[in-house]
Each structure stands twice: as C-alpha cells, then as structure tokens.
Design an enzyme around this catalytic site. Structure first.
Site, PDB file in Angstrom:
ATOM      1  N   CYS A 152     -36.852  34.001  -2.174  1.00 51.13           N
ATOM      2  CA  CYS A 152     -37.492  32.673  -2.215  1.00 51.13           C
ATOM      3  C   CYS A 152     -38.927  32.725  -2.741  1.00 51.13           C
ATOM      4  O   CYS A 152     -39.492  31.687  -3.087  1.00 51.13           O
ATOM      5  CB  CYS A 152     -37.475  32.036  -0.829  1.00 51.13           C
ATOM      6  SG  CYS A 152     -35.836  31.985  -0.115  1.00 51.13           S
ATOM      7  N   HIS A 174     -42.673  26.667   0.227  1.00 54.39           N
ATOM      8  CA  HIS A 174     -41.241  26.890   0.058  1.00 54.39           C
ATOM      9  C   HIS A 174     -40.500  25.947   1.009  1.00 54.39           C
ATOM     10  O   HIS A 174     -40.869  25.805   2.173  1.00 54.39           O
ATOM     11  CB  HIS A 174     -40.922  28.355   0.377  1.00 54.39           C
ATOM     12  CG  HIS A 174     -39.460  28.629   0.460  1.00 54.39           C
ATOM     13  ND1 HIS A 174     -38.571  28.201  -0.505  1.00 54.39           N
ATOM     14  CD2 HIS A 174     -38.717  29.271   1.404  1.00 54.39           C
ATOM     15  CE1 HIS A 174     -37.360  28.570  -0.155  1.00 54.39           C
ATOM     16  NE2 HIS A 174     -37.419  29.213   0.999  1.00 54.39           N
ATOM     17  N   ASN A 183     -32.699  24.179   0.923  1.00 56.13           N
ATOM     18  CA  ASN A 183     -33.435  25.365   0.503  1.00 56.13           C
ATOM     19  C   ASN A 183     -32.823  25.885  -0.801  1.00 56.13           C
ATOM     20  O   ASN A 183     -31.702  26.394  -0.791  1.00 56.13           O
ATOM     21  CB  ASN A 183     -33.349  26.412   1.624  1.00 56.13           C
ATOM     22  CG  ASN A 183     -34.069  27.704   1.299  1.00 56.13           C
ATOM     23  OD1 ASN A 183     -34.443  27.941   0.154  1.00 56.13           O
ATOM     24  ND2 ASN A 183     -34.240  28.536   2.302  1.00 56.13           N
TER      25      ASN A 183
HETATM   26  O1  UT7 Z   1     -35.824  30.819   2.696  1.00 50.98           O
HETATM   27  C1  UT7 Z   1     -35.952  31.569   3.864  1.00 50.98           C
HETATM   28  C2  UT7 Z   1     -34.613  31.617   4.475  1.00 50.98           C
HETATM   29  N1  UT7 Z   1     -34.288  31.010   5.682  1.00 50.98           N
HETATM   30  C3  UT7 Z   1     -35.052  30.318   6.530  1.00 50.98           C
HETATM   31  O2  UT7 Z   1     -36.192  30.059   6.377  1.00 50.98           O
HETATM   32  C4  UT7 Z   1     -34.368  29.866   7.806  1.00 50.98           C
HETATM   33  C5  UT7 Z   1     -35.251  30.046   9.010  1.00 50.98           C
HETATM   34  N2  UT7 Z   1     -34.598  29.630  10.238  1.00 50.98           N
HETATM   35  C6  UT7 Z   1     -34.279  28.345  10.508  1.00 50.98           C
HETATM   36  O3  UT7 Z   1     -34.519  27.457   9.711  1.00 50.98           O
HETATM   37  C7  UT7 Z   1     -33.671  28.034  11.840  1.00 50.98           C
HETATM   38  O4  UT7 Z   1     -33.669  29.208  12.645  1.00 50.98           O
HETATM   39  C8  UT7 Z   1     -32.232  27.452  11.742  1.00 50.98           C
HETATM   40  C9  UT7 Z   1     -32.271  26.057  11.184  1.00 50.98           C
HETATM   41  C10 UT7 Z   1     -31.368  28.363  10.870  1.00 50.98           C
HETATM   42  C11 UT7 Z   1     -31.605  27.389  13.136  1.00 50.98           C
HETATM   43  O5  UT7 Z   1     -32.426  26.650  14.019  1.00 50.98           O
HETATM   44  P1  UT7 Z   1     -32.716  27.217  15.484  1.00 50.98           P
HETATM   45  O6  UT7 Z   1     -33.463  26.164  16.188  1.00 50.98           O
HETATM   46  O7  UT7 Z   1     -33.390  28.547  15.299  1.00 50.98           O
HETATM   47  O8  UT7 Z   1     -31.276  27.339  16.107  1.00 50.98           O
HETATM   48  P2  UT7 Z   1     -30.553  28.645  16.670  1.00 50.98           P
HETATM   49  O9  UT7 Z   1     -30.144  29.548  15.559  1.00 50.98           O
HETATM   50  O10 UT7 Z   1     -31.395  29.221  17.764  1.00 50.98           O
HETATM   51  O11 UT7 Z   1     -29.248  27.997  17.305  1.00 50.98           O
HETATM   52  C12 UT7 Z   1     -29.313  27.090  18.424  1.00 50.98           C
HETATM   53  C13 UT7 Z   1     -27.913  26.630  18.748  1.00 50.98           C
HETATM   54  C14 UT7 Z   1     -26.901  27.768  18.888  1.00 50.98           C
HETATM   55  O12 UT7 Z   1     -26.018  27.412  19.941  1.00 50.98           O
HETATM   56  P3  UT7 Z   1     -26.203  28.036  21.411  1.00 50.98           P
HETATM   57  O13 UT7 Z   1     -26.096  29.520  21.228  1.00 50.98           O
HETATM   58  O14 UT7 Z   1     -27.564  27.601  21.867  1.00 50.98           O
HETATM   59  O15 UT7 Z   1     -25.092  27.403  22.172  1.00 50.98           O
HETATM   60  C15 UT7 Z   1     -26.144  27.752  17.600  1.00 50.98           C
HETATM   61  O16 UT7 Z   1     -24.827  28.247  17.731  1.00 50.98           O
HETATM   62  O17 UT7 Z   1     -27.411  25.799  17.685  1.00 50.98           O
HETATM   63  C16 UT7 Z   1     -26.109  26.283  17.279  1.00 50.98           C
HETATM   64  N3  UT7 Z   1     -25.960  25.999  15.850  1.00 50.98           N
HETATM   65  C17 UT7 Z   1     -25.484  24.833  15.394  1.00 50.98           C
HETATM   66  N4  UT7 Z   1     -25.033  23.719  16.024  1.00 50.98           N
HETATM   67  C18 UT7 Z   1     -24.634  22.689  15.245  1.00 50.98           C
HETATM   68  C19 UT7 Z   1     -26.283  26.800  14.796  1.00 50.98           C
HETATM   69  N5  UT7 Z   1     -26.007  26.147  13.647  1.00 50.98           N
HETATM   70  C20 UT7 Z   1     -25.510  24.938  13.994  1.00 50.98           C
HETATM   71  C21 UT7 Z   1     -25.074  23.829  13.231  1.00 50.98           C
HETATM   72  N6  UT7 Z   1     -24.646  22.736  13.909  1.00 50.98           N
HETATM   73  N7  UT7 Z   1     -25.086  23.809  11.884  1.00 50.98           N
END
Ligand code: UT7
Length: 346
Positions: free
Chosen positions: A115, A268, A298
C-alpha cells in the site's frame, strides 16, 4: 542546489462495477452496519471479467499523460507499483510500455511495496530525475485486488477494491537542459520531501499466500485467484496508526514544516478508524484528512493517487498550499511525502 521535481499531471481509472456491502451479505456472514461501523467502507469497485491489472494501469496512465500534456514518446522512465500483478514477469510496467506506445529502450520496472507503493514510486522517480539522465517519468500505482481476495473470508473480503492512479513527473528548472518550465495555465505539485521505511520482522501480519485447495465456485461473478490476502487485522490496525503518525512527524521535521501549515492530508484509505486515530495522535482535526474509502475501499498502492485526484477535482487545494501524503502497507512498508500545490492564476 536541489532540483525541484513536480507532478505535472495525474490520472486515475476505477472500474465501473460497484460491489456494495449489501451485495457482500449474499456471499459471507456480514452486515452493512458491521462493515460501515468497523471500517467506514460502503462499496468498492471491481474490474470487469477479462480486465487485467495492466488494463487498469494503462487507462490511468493515458489520462495522466493527457493532463500533463506530455506525449508518450517524451516519457523516458516508467515505474509501476503493484501487489496484484497477474505475473511477475513480464512486469505490469513492461506490459503497459507497449500498450501506451512508449519509446522502445526506456527503463520499465515494477516496485513491490504494497500500500506504500505510490510514495516509493515518487521517491525513486525524484532521485532518477535529479540524476539528470531522465526528463519525464511516468509512475503508475495499479491494483486488481479482487483477483487475490478470498471471497469466503469475511474478515478481509469486505475491505478491498480495484483501481489505478498515475502521475507524470519532471524536473522544474529552466536552467537544467531538457527540464520543463511549469506552465502558466496548468496546475502542478512540487515534491518537497519524502521519508520511506520498512520492517521485515512483521511481514507475516499481512501477506499474499497460495490458496489452499479445494478452490471454491465463483460467486457474484467474482474472481477465484490462485493466491489470497491473509491478514491479522487487529495487529495491522495498531501498527498502521503508530507508523503513519510517526512518518507524518518525520517528514514534517525533515522539511521544517509545522503541522499547522498543512492544508490537507491524504492518507492511505484502509479504514476510517485508522485515519481518525492518526488525527488524534497528531492532534489535528479529521476534516483535514481526505477520505474516499467509503466509495472505493482499500485499493492498496492506488488509494493515494485516487484520493488526491478527487481532492484536486473538489478544489481542496489552493495555490501555495502544503499537503501531505502518508501510507502504510504489508511488508511492513511505510512512507510520507510533503508537497506544495501550484495553481496558476486564470
Ligand atoms: O492496507 C493495509 C491493510 N489492512 C488494514 O489496514 C486493515 C487494518 N485492520 C482493520 O481495518 C480492522 O482490524 C478490521 C476492519 C479488519 C476488523 O475490525 P476489528 O474491529 O479489528 O474487528 P476484529 O477483527 O477484532 O473482529 C471483531 C469481531 C470478530 O468476532 P468475535 O470474535 O468478536 O465474535 C470477527 O469474527 O467481528 C467479526 N467479524 C465480522 N463480523 C461481521 C470480522 N469480520 C466481520 C464481518 N462481518 N465482515
């Protein structure tokens, strides 16, 4: 004397197909509410079947050449940043060299910096132009992330989109043989300084890995690639905030510019909560940051030029404005570039 390098023209291309959060609820267990509240993303663009990374790159590059009023045979350096090339050889750069009708014999190569790729391109082009051997560089950041997205993994597939952005760069100094004289009628951006960095020890937090068989059936007319993005979202989030905030401080210090002098920051476009956290770290208002991830998701290396192009069309930059580009990506890689906007009086 340090020679000043200008962006003479910018071009972007985004595919016409929009994939909304609602569309994604048909293929993974997710909701529009979850995606918007956790990332800020509402929809993303998806390349048409048969539309390659090089097709996206070539379309953005053509527009950049037109905007800069530079003909293909004036380009003597071509560099592409991408993490989603269909093949490593030939590079996307070599593929579009021919499509664009550039001069045979000029150097063309791809850069792999995820990125942060567009900022790596700017710095490489600046240094090669300053060497005096090159006069007009074409840099292109292009991603077809839909081809490396695991459309069964709800934690990643809601984040990414396809798109490309390109820029024509040149030395702006009438004393230097062959340099261009900034036009009285066309806007340009002078590059004031860049910082780049990487940390290979955290590479496993975001990688592109071979897909484990069996391969799924395609859904919603989305590609099933041989490789997919694998990511530890929470750790990436934490590091992205820390590293991008520090890169902003570093480039401001390097160029002796105060945060209060900034007219606009183009980060970004990964996650609205990451951008909000950086604003908090730097004690700057969120309104200073350009955000368009709600409509594109993204797009990795392409996200900064796409957002910059939109900011220019929205006339968010006035003559003399100092603005900052900042990126973070897998590898890890990062970068920040400070620029000044030159808007001719009409
Ligand atoms: O270009 C650089 C590349 N990437 C990034 O910059 C991404 C950086 N990270 C993020 O943007 C965030 O970490 C995410 C958007 C990917 C995730 O957000 P989060 O607040 O960190 O969520 P999490 O991964 O901690 O997941 C929380 C919950 C989980 O469920 P449990 O374990 O709490 O029951 C996940 O299974 O949300 C669940 N979950 C979803 N639920 C509905 C994960 N993806 C989804 C989804 N829909 N699409």
């Amino acid at each position: 004397m340090t020679l000043s390098v200008h962006i003479r023209g910018l071009g972007i291309y985004t595919p016409s197909r929009r994939l909304t959060n609602h569309d994604l609820t048909r293929i993974v267990d997710t909701t529009d509410e979850w995606i918007v509240s956790r990332s800020g993303i509402k929809e993303r663009r998806i390349a048409a079947p048969g539309e390659t990374n090089a097709d996206l790159a070539a379309k953005a590059a053509k527009t950049a050449l037109e905007k800069a009023n530079v003909s293909p045979d004036e380009i003597d350096l071509l560099i592409v940043a991408t993490a989603s090339a269909e093949s490593s050889v030939p590079s996307v750069a070599c593929s579009i060299h021919h499509k664009l009708g550039l001069r045979p014999g000029i150097p063309s190569f791809d850069v792999s910096a995820a990125c942060s790729g567009f900022l790596y391109l700017l710095q490489i082009a600046v240094q090669m132009l300053r060497s005096g051997e090159y006069h007009n560089a074409l840099v292109v950041a292009s991603e077809k992330l839909s081809a490396i997205t695991d459309w069964q993994d709800r934690s990643t597939c809601v984040l990414f989109g396809d798109g490309a952005g390109a820029a024509v760069l040149a030395i702006a100094d009438s004393n230097n043989g062959g340099a261009y004289i900034p036009s009285a009628s066309r806007p340009s951006a002078s590059i004031l300084g860049t910082v780049l960095g990487s940390d290979g020890s955290k590479g496993d937090l975001l990688s592109i890995v071979p897909r484990t068989p069996p391969f799924p059936q395609p859904q919603e007319n989305l590609p099933v690639g041989t490789h997919v993005i694998s990511m530890n979202g929470r750790e990436i989030f934490r590091n992205a905030v820390r590293v991008m905030s520090q890169a902003c401080r570093d480039v401001l210090k390097k160029c002796n510019v105060q945060p209060s002098q900034l007219a606009l920051i183009i980060p970004h476009q990964a996650n609205l909560r990451i951008i909000d956290a950086i604003a908090g770290e730097l004690d700057l208002p969120l309104e200073l940051f350009k955000v368009n991830l709600d409509r594109y998701g993204n797009t990795s290396a392409a996200s900064i030029p796409i957002a910059l192009d939109e900011a220019i069309h929205e006339t968010r930059l006035k003559n003399g404005d100092i603005f900052l580009l900042v990126a973070f990506g897998g590898g890890f890689t990062w970068g920040a570039t400070l620029l000044k906007w030159n808007q001719p009086k009409i």
